[in-house]
Design a protein around this motif. Sequence first.
Motif: not given
Length: 287
Positions: A78-84
Amino acid sequence: MTAVLTLPGKRSPMTSRRKPGRLVIWVSWVIVGLVVIAVAFAELLAPADPNAQDLGALLLPVSAEHLLGTDDLGRDIFSRMLFGTRVSVIAAAQAVAIAVTVGLPLGVAAGWLGGWFDLVTVRVVDAVMSFPAIVLAIGITATLGPNITTAMTAVGVVLAPVIIRLARAQTMSIRSETYIEAARSFGAKGLRRMILPHVLPNIIQPVLVQVAVLMGFALIAEASLSFLALGVQPPTASWGAVLSRAYLFIDQAPLQVFVPGLAIAATVFAFNVLSDEIQRLLDPKRR
């Protein structure tokens, strides 16, 4: 992700394609709004560091602690998707900005000047557009070196012919208008007295519509290049990079493939729907 993509062409305002319903338009605005929120507030919304590894929590399923699970290095999806989202959208905007910066002046100049300049411009544009867009972008990126800036610069160069053709066609149409002849009769000429006040304001509507379409294409291009490791480099997250990593473990954690894939598809869909809405809102005949 490696399917050959073709450049999006100019869509005629007289197209018979069925207009999207109001619900579809509102859903598209919501999708774009969520994307903008993720881009602006990724640090506040992310529950964890997108690059923090936890080797004791590999490929975990969805849970209250990890809303989309973890990848093969224990990083919170989820964090990687947000920053992605931030990386992918800014990269796509960079590519479109390059396309407009290169394509708009050349298209206006070709349409206004005509002659040998127009002939050379058209031939170069035809030559570039004869190549599959993503293949040409891959070739440029592989030659100059794999990184996100180079990749999106290559995509911007590949997209520029679309803007050139559109701006040229619109400028040639406006050049024969009565008000242009009237301005000439009063001695108006050159960039400051003809192009800026009379040409650009009258071609900006179709250009803005095309920009919305190109944003969707640029998102797909960024995801494709990052999927092939020609875009963002580890450990930076983008939708294409998350998808590429998840693809290696599709048997153990299939949800991790669907999440970035759906994000890309939904956002591209929203930009394409909103391009029609922008055209409707900017239509001078609309009451």
